[in-house]
Design a protein around this motif. Structure first.
Motif, PDB file in Angstrom:
ATOM      1  N   TYR A  37      -5.003  -0.513  -6.198  1.00 22.01           N
ATOM      2  CA  TYR A  37      -5.217  -0.169  -4.791  1.00 22.01           C
ATOM      3  C   TYR A  37      -4.017   0.555  -4.182  1.00 22.01           C
ATOM      4  CZ  TYR A  37      -6.338  -0.528   0.146  1.00 22.01           C
ATOM      5  OH  TYR A  37      -6.595  -0.216   1.462  1.00 22.01           O
ATOM      6  N   PHE A  38      -2.818   0.091  -4.490  1.00 27.47           N
ATOM      7  CA  PHE A  38      -1.635   0.680  -3.864  1.00 27.47           C
ATOM      8  C   PHE A  38      -1.088   1.883  -4.631  1.00 27.47           C
ATOM      9  CE2 PHE A  38      -1.630  -3.637  -2.086  1.00 27.47           C
ATOM     10  CZ  PHE A  38      -1.612  -3.306  -0.746  1.00 27.47           C
ATOM     11  N   THR A  79      -4.680   4.351   0.755  1.00 26.15           N
ATOM     12  CA  THR A  79      -4.875   3.033   1.341  1.00 26.15           C
ATOM     13  C   THR A  79      -5.271   3.166   2.811  1.00 26.15           C
ATOM     14  OG1 THR A  79      -2.587   2.795   2.070  1.00 26.15           O
ATOM     15  CG2 THR A  79      -3.121   2.057  -0.185  1.00 26.15           C
TER      16      THR A  79
END
Length: 243
Positions: free
Chosen positions: A172-173, A193
């Protein structure tokens, strides 16, 4: 990266079969939410970035806009827009979003629907949009939700009998390029994000008005049984800001 899959004939033929392509705004699952986020168009000069078939351009003009410019990189998209959504006051321009240039404070409203996840630099495009908008100008856009784009394959994890077990979220990051499949073709998208989307807008000076993770309407849930899976994870992120 200025990718243009929509001028690929086989890809475009598949796109034309989508509900939103055939039915316009009413065929777009997020429209009932987005419509309520849009400002009053009366007398406004409007820019639509990634206009596609021109449905939002037509809506703005039919709701009182003084002028509308629709930008898209795909000539096939613009040909269809000129065919089905060609009205006096609408101008369609073929250009990559990265190459668009306008004088400062030219537009009252800027729209974009499901386009920015194809653009490498969200920071650059928001900087331009802020400059192009008049004071108190409105910017409303939708993108694929970061939960939807994070892992990259943009598909469910399936069980041994083909059942949808869960939606994978990974890396995700780790922002940047995602190679995914859309309408049977490999397509490059860019994952960001939620923090990146919101902070980019705030740092440019925008005032955030609304942030909505769109869900299917009750009508669509009743009409299409497969829509119930859309309640299991967010697919779209809608944001409205003001200069």
């Amino acid at each position: 990266m200025k990718e243009n899959k929509y001028d690929n004939s086989s890809f475009f033929e598949q796109y034309k079969k989508m509900l939103r392509s055939q039915q316009g705004l009413e065929g777009a699952g997020e429209w009932y939410v987005l419509k309520n986020m849009l400002p009053d168009f009366t007398g406004k000069n409007v820019l639509d970035l990634g206009c596609g078939f021109g449905w939002h351009c037509r809506y703005a003009m039919e709701n009182g806009a003084q002028s509308v410019v629709g930008i898209d990189l795909s000539e096939k998209m613009l040909e269809k827009a000129r065919e089905i959504n060609n009205m006096e006051g609408i101008e369609y321009v073929r250009k990559a979003l990265e190459d668009v240039e306008y004088p400062a404070e030219k537009f009252d409203v800027i729209l974009s629907s499901l386009t920015f996840h194809y653009v490498e630099s969200f920071d650059r495009i928001t900087q331009n949009i802020y400059q192009w908008l008049k004071p108190k100008g409105q910017f409303v856009f939708s993108v694929e939700h970061p939960v939807f784009t994070a892992e990259g394959t943009q598909d469910w994890a399936y069980g041994t009998h083909g059942e949808k077990q869960h939606w994978p979220v990974d890396n995700y990051f780790i922002e940047g390029i995602r190679n995914t499949t859309f309408l049977g073709e490999n397509v490059i998208k860019y994952h960001r994000t939620l923090t990146t989307y919101l902070n980019a807008l705030l740092k440019k000076g925008f005032k955030i008005k609304e942030v909505i993770e769109a869900e299917p309407s009750e009508e669509m849930l009743k009409q299409f049984s497969e829509m119930k899976d859309e309640l299991r994870r967010p697919m779209m992120l809608l944001i409205s800001v003001e200069k």
